[in-house]
Design a protein around this motif. Structure first.
Motif, short mmCIF file in Angstrom:
data_model
loop_
_atom_site.label_atom_id
_atom_site.label_comp_id
_atom_site.label_asym_id
_atom_site.label_seq_id
_atom_site.Cartn_x
_atom_site.Cartn_y
_atom_site.Cartn_z
N UNK A 174 5.14 -7.14 -25.83
CA UNK A 174 6.16 -6.74 -26.79
C UNK A 174 5.48 -6.40 -28.11
N UNK A 175 5.63 -5.13 -28.54
CA UNK A 175 5.02 -4.67 -29.79
C UNK A 175 6.05 -4.77 -30.92
N UNK A 176 5.67 -4.33 -32.09
CA UNK A 176 6.59 -4.33 -33.22
C UNK A 176 7.81 -3.46 -32.96
N UNK A 177 8.89 -3.71 -33.63
CA UNK A 177 10.14 -2.96 -33.52
C UNK A 177 10.72 -3.00 -32.11
N UNK A 178 10.37 -4.01 -31.35
CA UNK A 178 10.94 -4.17 -30.01
C UNK A 178 10.39 -3.23 -28.95
N UNK A 223 2.98 -1.76 -21.41
CA UNK A 223 2.46 -2.36 -20.19
C UNK A 223 0.96 -2.07 -20.16
N UNK A 224 0.14 -3.12 -20.12
CA UNK A 224 -1.32 -2.96 -20.20
C UNK A 224 -1.98 -3.66 -19.02
N UNK A 250 3.88 3.19 -21.69
CA UNK A 250 5.25 2.82 -22.04
C UNK A 250 5.95 2.60 -20.69
N UNK A 251 7.06 1.88 -20.67
CA UNK A 251 7.76 1.71 -19.40
C UNK A 251 8.11 3.05 -18.74
N UNK A 252 8.53 4.05 -19.54
CA UNK A 252 8.91 5.34 -18.92
C UNK A 252 7.69 6.08 -18.37
N UNK A 253 6.53 5.98 -19.05
CA UNK A 253 5.33 6.62 -18.50
C UNK A 253 4.89 5.93 -17.22
N UNK A 254 4.98 4.59 -17.18
CA UNK A 254 4.64 3.86 -15.95
C UNK A 254 5.61 4.23 -14.83
#
Ligand SMILES: [Zn+2]
Length: 116
Positions: free
Chosen positions: A15-19, A23-24, A32-36
């Motif tokens: 979880x990064x800043x600003x919510x 995924x690493x 990002x979840x959509x790229x994954x």
């Protein structure tokens, strides 16, 4: 655990800043979840085509075995049944790939599809 689309590692949820969610994997591939999601949809389609190629290889080998009578005793009836099954499975996978509709982002002002 979700596998990394680029290596054999597993993706960890961060979880990064600003919510924002990232995924690493252990070697540092970051999505990002959509790229994954997009990468996994592509991986799924490649895997489905690989299954079709494998089924077609079995089909070709069965034809070679039949043509050159390279069959173990009693194998001919079950090979004929399997060839019919392989042909049906190829058609099923082709239909599965054709009918798959991955979620896609729409332009910001696009109308939602009917039913939403
Ligand atoms: Zn990775």
């Amino acid at each position: 655990m979700i596998g990394c689309p680029l290596c054999a590692g597993a993706l960890a949820f961060r979880l990064e800043g600003h919510g924002h969610v990232q995924l690493c994997c252990t070697v540092g591939h970051t999505f990002s979840p959509s790229d994954a999601y997009k990468a996994k949809e592509e991986e799924l389609e490649r895997t489905q085509w690989s299954v079709i190629v494998l089924l077609k290889h079995l089909q070709m080998l069965a034809a070679i075995m039949r043509e050159h009578d390279d069959l173990e005793r009693g194998m001919r009836p079950s090979l004929a049944e399997r060839e019919i099954q392989i042909k049906q499975h190829i058609q099923s996978y082709e239909r599965l790939i054709h009918d798959t509709k991955p979620a896609q982002s729409r332009p910001p002002h696009a109308e939602p599809p009917a039913g939403e």
